[in-house]
Design an enzyme around this catalytic site. Structure first.
Site, PDB file in Angstrom:
ATOM      1  N   ASP A 272       0.850  -1.437  -0.138  1.00  0.00           N
ATOM      2  CA  ASP A 272       0.451  -0.587  -0.172  1.00  0.00           C
ATOM      3  C   ASP A 272       0.741   1.227   0.130  1.00  0.00           C
ATOM      4  O   ASP A 272       1.867   1.302   0.656  1.00  0.00           O
ATOM      5  CB  ASP A 272      -1.149   0.078   0.824  1.00  0.00           C
ATOM      6  CG  ASP A 272      -1.883   1.313   1.298  1.00  0.00           C
ATOM      7  OD1 ASP A 272      -2.947   1.528   1.199  1.00  0.00           O
ATOM      8  OD2 ASP A 272      -1.543   2.045   2.752  1.00  0.00           O
ATOM      9  N   GLU A 307       1.705  -0.029  -5.341  1.00  0.00           N
ATOM     10  CA  GLU A 307       0.374   1.000  -5.369  1.00  0.00           C
ATOM     11  C   GLU A 307       1.121   2.184  -4.715  1.00  0.00           C
ATOM     12  O   GLU A 307       1.620   2.828  -4.036  1.00  0.00           O
ATOM     13  CB  GLU A 307      -0.181   1.441  -4.527  1.00  0.00           C
ATOM     14  CG  GLU A 307      -1.339   2.364  -4.320  1.00  0.00           C
ATOM     15  CD  GLU A 307      -2.037   2.807  -3.636  1.00  0.00           C
ATOM     16  OE1 GLU A 307      -3.185   3.377  -3.314  1.00  0.00           O
ATOM     17  OE2 GLU A 307      -2.209   2.318  -2.238  1.00  0.00           O
TER      18      GLU A 307
END
Length: 653
Positions: A272, A307
């Site tokens: 993330d 990401e």
């Protein structure tokens, strides 16, 4: 080394690890002088054991009276008790005692599993708590046969590390080694992964290393070095990856990544917001995680995906070229252009996107749009040149948890644009050379929203609710404070319940037709040579409302024509250079009756004929007559006339 041998050889540095001699404990508490273990702290007379300092700030001990299933906590210089930052399970929540878990007790059946390579990846993102009515790992496991039949190949679980309360997206995780007790026990997650492998599905786990959640993170109680004294992120102080004490902070996160790969057999990680991992070390933490993961598990595919909003080619370039060595990165530029095109979004970062088919074609060709141009939204240049990066290393989507859930009312794209356009964009997505990602329920145009939800204690919950509504004050539609009160309260249980998928609607109009479309498109992506990664791809804007994508070469050529407007004729003879005979056969159109909503269908075949006209020998469906005269002029040659948004996929014959 075999898969079984690799699992047996894995031994972590931190946490509680049961074996034949009892259970070994190790915790990092560099500023503490005395660390004690409380065994079964809820017992009227818990047993206490002193841990031995090991010289690097860690304290350790092995105790014969500690066995799997027992709970424990730590006392730090007499303070506490505190849960273990590397606990494998928190049965009473993130503030309660930790549980000893034996990862070898589960009997795996996936010894021959070798994973899914990136070239075969079709990713399906889901949230465990809202994917089924049960909201558990077991509930997800029950639906895995459906996902396998649908045609996806990789199941991506949003973060499962334990969080405060009973419901959360997962990005407030604090017990990073412990699957959330809201979803079940650790072996429930193992059963989910094991069953997925038996069905040919890989499991990707979303992990959060850029910050700790706001409640229940005891890491800084054990060590002041977990957070940086120099770097800041939108969540506060950055995780310390390059300052004093950073060596063991980095080791903590590397071990966490390896723990999921070894102890749960997951096939990879989605990292993330790696732009929030501020690391000025000679070797970035993410690059180190990638190298360690691949060295630790050499006998199966490990997928590592970031990401990252910076459009950095370095992330996916190989280490020998100075890259981090990840398999892929989320590439959001295409989503933003498509959203601007279809739904008209222009607030926030959407101001950087035109939504024109010319820019969409450029984004598809490059993998992302921003390659160093100035971003009006960010007020600085953004992106790097991805030249030479295979397009399958870019993960693209029409929607994901962020792009739905970070909207005020959590609306899915299919709820905001006309159904025909949603079907057409779905066909485009699944014919691209990039790696596609679907968000749960997308394949049947689910009616349910995906809202932002939390379950914090009252004081923190109030701040979250106020902050959530304040986020949208800069949007024109929510400039009025009264209007902002309509935004669902993240703390309300109804916000969470409203986000659950309603599986029964799959079989009803209008959803059943969309599901049939996705099944057909996914089948094409898996079976058509032209749609495989590395196959030739050319994409051009025909005009402001039509785009053409050609895939493949030689005898295997597919042409997708996308129309986002109405009353547009596209003559197919202009692709004579890629299809030398000039003859085409219809493979699929998004406006076939089987893909339509019931209210649009009318009589069999009527929907196709009213939406699209196929002339010059073309006929709808895979059995259409390919005969046509490419030299007979545009009026008589093969052509597609669109009367509303649609996509047509044709095969050169």
């Amino acid at each position: 080394m075999s898969r079984a041998d690799t699992a047996t050889a894995w031994r972590p540095h931190l946490g509680a690890w049961p074996d034949a001699g009892g259970t070994s404990f190790r915790v990092w508490a560099p500023e503490r002088k005395h660390v004690e273990l409380l065994l079964n702290p809820d017992h009227p007379s818990p047993r206490r054991h002193s841990l031995t300092p090991e010289g690097d700030g860690t304290f350790a001990g092995t105790f014969a009276d500690a066995a799997a299933g027992a709970t424990y906590s730590y006392l730090l210089d007499g303070e506490g008790p505190f849960p273990d930052p590397a606990a494998r399970f928190q049965p009473q929540g993130v503030h309660g005692p930790s549980a000893i878990v034996d990862p070898h007790a589960y009997q795996w059946s996936d010894q021959t599993w070798r994973g899914v390579p990136l070239r075969d990846a079709i990713i399906y993102e889901l949230h465990v708590g809202t994917f089924t009515s049960a909201g558990t790992f077991a509930g997800v496991a029950e639906r895995l046969p459906y996902l396998a039949e649908l045609g996806v190949t990789v199941v991506e679980l949003m973060p499962v590390a334990d969080f405060p309360g009973s419901r959360n997206w997962g990005y407030d995780g604090v017990s990073l080694f412990a699957p959330s007790r809201a979803y079940g026990v650790p072996d429930d997650l193992r059963r989910l992964v094991d069953r997925a492998h038996g069905l040919g599905l890989a499991v990707l786990l979303d992990v959060v290393y850029n910050h700790f959640g706001p409640d229940g993170a005891y890491h800084s109680t054990f060590s002041p070095f977990y957070l940086s004294a120099h770097h800041q992120t939108p969540w506060g102080a950055a995780v310390n990856l390059d300052g004093d004490g950073a060596t063991l902070v980095r080791a903590f996160f590397i071990e966490n990544a390896l723990h999921w790969l070894h102890e749960y057999h997951v096939d990879g990680l989605r990292l993330d917001a790696t732009h929030g991992l501020i690391d000025d070390s000679p070797r970035h933490l993410v690059a180190e995680i990638a190298a360690r993961a691949r060295a630790s598990i050499p006998d199966r595919t490990v997928l590592l995906i970031a990401e990252d909003d910076r459009n950095l080619a370095t992330i996916v370039r190989p280490p020998e070229d100075g890259g981090w060595g990840l398999d892929a990165v989320w590439a959001d530029d295409l989503h933003h252009h498509l959203r601007r095109l279809s739904a008209g979004d222009r607030d926030g970062y959407y101001e950087d996107y035109s939504g024109s088919l010319a820019d969409i074609a450029t984004t598809i060709r490059q993998g992302w749009f921003y390659r160093g141009q100035s971003s009006a939204y960010q007020g600085k240049p953004r992106g790097t040149d991805p030249a030479g990066v295979p397009l399958e290393r870019m993960v693209v989507c029409l929607q994901n948890h962020d792009q739905i859930g970070n909207r005020p009312f959590g609306e899915r794209l299919n709820r905001q644009i006309e159904p025909a356009l949603f079907r057409a964009l779905s066909a485009l997505l699944l014919c691209l050379p990039e790696t596609p990602l679907l968000f749960m329920g997308q394949e049947w145009a689910a009616s349910t929203p995906f809202l932002f939800f939390t379950d914090h204690h009252a004081e923190l919950g109030r701040l979250v609710t106020e902050g959530r509504r304040a986020e949208f004050s800069r949007f024109a539609a929510f400039a009025d404070p009264v209007t902002r009160t309509r935004i669902p309260d993240p703390q309300a249980s109804s916000t969470f319940e409203d986000s659950r998928l309603v599986w029964d609607e799959q079989t009803k109009a209008p959803h059943a037709g969309v599901l049939e479309l996705y099944r057909a498109l996914l089948r094409l992506r898996r079976t058509e040579t032209a749609l495989q990664p590395g196959e030739r791809c050319e994409v051009v804007e025909i005009d402001a409302t039509c785009l053409a994508l050609t895939r493949g070469s030689g005898p295997d050529i597919l042409l997708l024509v996308l129309c986002v407007g109405t009353a547009r004729r596209v003559d197919l003879h202009q692709w004579r250079s890629v299809a030398p005979t000039g003859r085409w056969k219809v493979v699929l159109t998004t406006e076939e009756s089987r893909f339509q909503e019931a209210q649009e269908s009318g009589e069999p075949g009527a929907a196709l004929e009213s939406a699209i006209e196929l002339t010059g020998g073309l006929a709808g469906g895979p059995d259409g007559d390919p005969d046509s005269d490419p030299d007979s002029g545009s009026e008589k040659g093969p052509a597609v006339t669109f009367h509303r948004p649609a996509a047509v996929i044709l095969r050169a014959v």
